[in-house]
Design a protein around this motif. Structure first.
Motif, PDB file in Angstrom:
ATOM      1  N   TRP A   1      -4.129   7.586  -4.928  1.00 54.37           N
ATOM      2  CA  TRP A   1      -4.472   9.012  -4.872  1.00 54.37           C
ATOM      3  C   TRP A   1      -4.164   9.567  -3.489  1.00 54.37           C
ATOM      4  O   TRP A   1      -4.315   8.882  -2.477  1.00 54.37           O
ATOM      5  N   GLY A   2      -3.794  10.829  -3.477  1.00 56.73           N
ATOM      6  CA  GLY A   2      -3.674  11.530  -2.217  1.00 56.73           C
ATOM      7  C   GLY A   2      -5.012  12.123  -1.814  1.00 56.73           C
ATOM      8  O   GLY A   2      -6.012  11.991  -2.525  1.00 56.73           O
ATOM      9  N   GLN A   3      -4.998  12.812  -0.684  1.00 65.68           N
ATOM     10  CA  GLN A   3      -6.241  13.346  -0.136  1.00 65.68           C
ATOM     11  C   GLN A   3      -6.556  14.748  -0.668  1.00 65.68           C
ATOM     12  O   GLN A   3      -7.669  15.240  -0.486  1.00 65.68           O
ATOM     13  N   GLY A   4      -5.592  15.371  -1.319  1.00 66.67           N
ATOM     14  CA  GLY A   4      -5.814  16.678  -1.923  1.00 66.67           C
ATOM     15  C   GLY A   4      -5.351  17.828  -1.048  1.00 66.67           C
ATOM     16  O   GLY A   4      -5.311  17.720   0.184  1.00 66.67           O
TER      17      GLY A   4
ATOM     18  N   GLN B   1       0.844  -1.179   0.000  1.00 63.99           N
ATOM     19  CA  GLN B   1       0.000   0.000   0.000  1.00 63.99           C
ATOM     20  C   GLN B   1       0.891   1.244   0.000  1.00 63.99           C
ATOM     21  O   GLN B   1       1.857   1.332   0.752  1.00 63.99           O
ATOM     22  N   VAL B   2       0.543   2.213  -0.838  1.00 61.79           N
ATOM     23  CA  VAL B   2       1.282   3.466  -0.933  1.00 61.79           C
ATOM     24  C   VAL B   2       0.405   4.579  -0.408  1.00 61.79           C
ATOM     25  O   VAL B   2      -0.785   4.658  -0.737  1.00 61.79           O
ATOM     26  N   GLN B   3       0.992   5.431   0.391  1.00 57.90           N
ATOM     27  CA  GLN B   3       0.280   6.625   0.866  1.00 57.90           C
ATOM     28  C   GLN B   3       0.889   7.854   0.213  1.00 57.90           C
ATOM     29  O   GLN B   3       2.119   7.987   0.136  1.00 57.90           O
ATOM     30  N   LEU B   4       0.019   8.739  -0.240  1.00 52.75           N
ATOM     31  CA  LEU B   4       0.438   9.997  -0.840  1.00 52.75           C
ATOM     32  C   LEU B   4      -0.102  11.131   0.015  1.00 52.75           C
ATOM     33  O   LEU B   4      -1.296  11.166   0.315  1.00 52.75           O
ATOM     34  N   VAL B   5       0.774  12.054   0.384  1.00 51.85           N
ATOM     35  CA  VAL B   5       0.370  13.172   1.232  1.00 51.85           C
ATOM     36  C   VAL B   5       0.756  14.473   0.544  1.00 51.85           C
ATOM     37  O   VAL B   5       1.949  14.769   0.373  1.00 51.85           O
ATOM     38  N   GLU B   6      -0.269  15.244   0.146  1.00 52.51           N
ATOM     39  CA  GLU B   6      -0.034  16.529  -0.503  1.00 52.51           C
ATOM     40  C   GLU B   6       0.069  17.637   0.541  1.00 52.51           C
ATOM     41  O   GLU B   6      -0.530  17.554   1.615  1.00 52.51           O
ATOM     42  N   SER B   7       0.791  18.669   0.181  1.00 52.55           N
ATOM     43  CA  SER B   7       0.900  19.859   1.021  1.00 52.55           C
ATOM     44  C   SER B   7       1.259  21.043   0.143  1.00 52.55           C
ATOM     45  O   SER B   7       1.611  20.877  -1.034  1.00 52.55           O
ATOM     46  N   GLY B   8       1.160  22.234   0.717  1.00 57.83           N
ATOM     47  CA  GLY B   8       1.590  23.438   0.006  1.00 57.83           C
ATOM     48  C   GLY B   8       0.470  24.300  -0.535  1.00 57.83           C
ATOM     49  O   GLY B   8       0.736  25.377  -1.073  1.00 57.83           O
ATOM     50  N   GLY B   9      -0.776  23.848  -0.402  1.00 56.44           N
ATOM     51  CA  GLY B   9      -1.880  24.663  -0.881  1.00 56.44           C
ATOM     52  C   GLY B   9      -2.117  25.858   0.019  1.00 56.44           C
ATOM     53  O   GLY B   9      -1.514  25.996   1.081  1.00 56.44           O
ATOM     54  N   GLY B  10      -3.003  26.743  -0.431  1.00 60.64           N
ATOM     55  CA  GLY B  10      -3.314  27.923   0.363  1.00 60.64           C
ATOM     56  C   GLY B  10      -3.988  28.982  -0.474  1.00 60.64           C
ATOM     57  O   GLY B  10      -4.427  28.727  -1.594  1.00 60.64           O
ATOM     58  N   LEU B  11      -4.063  30.162   0.102  1.00 58.82           N
ATOM     59  CA  LEU B  11      -4.662  31.323  -0.563  1.00 58.82           C
ATOM     60  C   LEU B  11      -3.555  32.184  -1.156  1.00 58.82           C
ATOM     61  O   LEU B  11      -2.587  32.515  -0.451  1.00 58.82           O
TER      62      LEU B  11
END
Length: 115
Positions: free
Chosen positions: A105-108, A1-11
């Protein structure tokens, strides 16, 4: 199982920049084809950019010249550098990993471009 973790979003204001990151678990990251997708409110999820295991890149037409996808296999991370952001880039951005017929897929991470 692979986990993908996104980061860096914002306004961010129109014309601004952001860099999204997607960190993957697992030891065979270098074999994955990695992609970014996005889903705007009320819209279907759409493909944004792809970098394959050999480093070849493709972009959807609307982001060419503004977005850059890259990967660091040592860190098992894929990035999306987004410049000259427009309000229409507002969406939840998702990271996708493909290995053979297996897809993860990551969680977004949410990106909002607004003044």
């Amino acid at each position: 199982q692979v986990q993908l973790v996104e980061s860096g979003g914002g306004l961010v204001q129109p014309g601004g920049s952001l860099r999204l990151s997607c960190a993957a678990s697992g030891s065979i990251f270098r074999f994955y084809n990695m992609a970014w997708y996005r889903q705007a409110p009320g819209q279907q999820r759409e493909w944004v950019a792809l970098i394959n295991s050999e480093g070849s890149r493709n972009y959807t037409e609307s982001v060419k010249g503004r977005f850059t996808i890259s990967r660091d296999n040592a860190k098992a991370t894929v990035y999306l550098r987004m410049n000259s952001l427009k309000p229409e880039d507002t969406a939840v951005y998702y990271c996708k990993a493909t290995y053979g017929r297996t897809v993860y897929w990551g969680q977004g991470t949410r990106v909002t471009v607004s003044s």
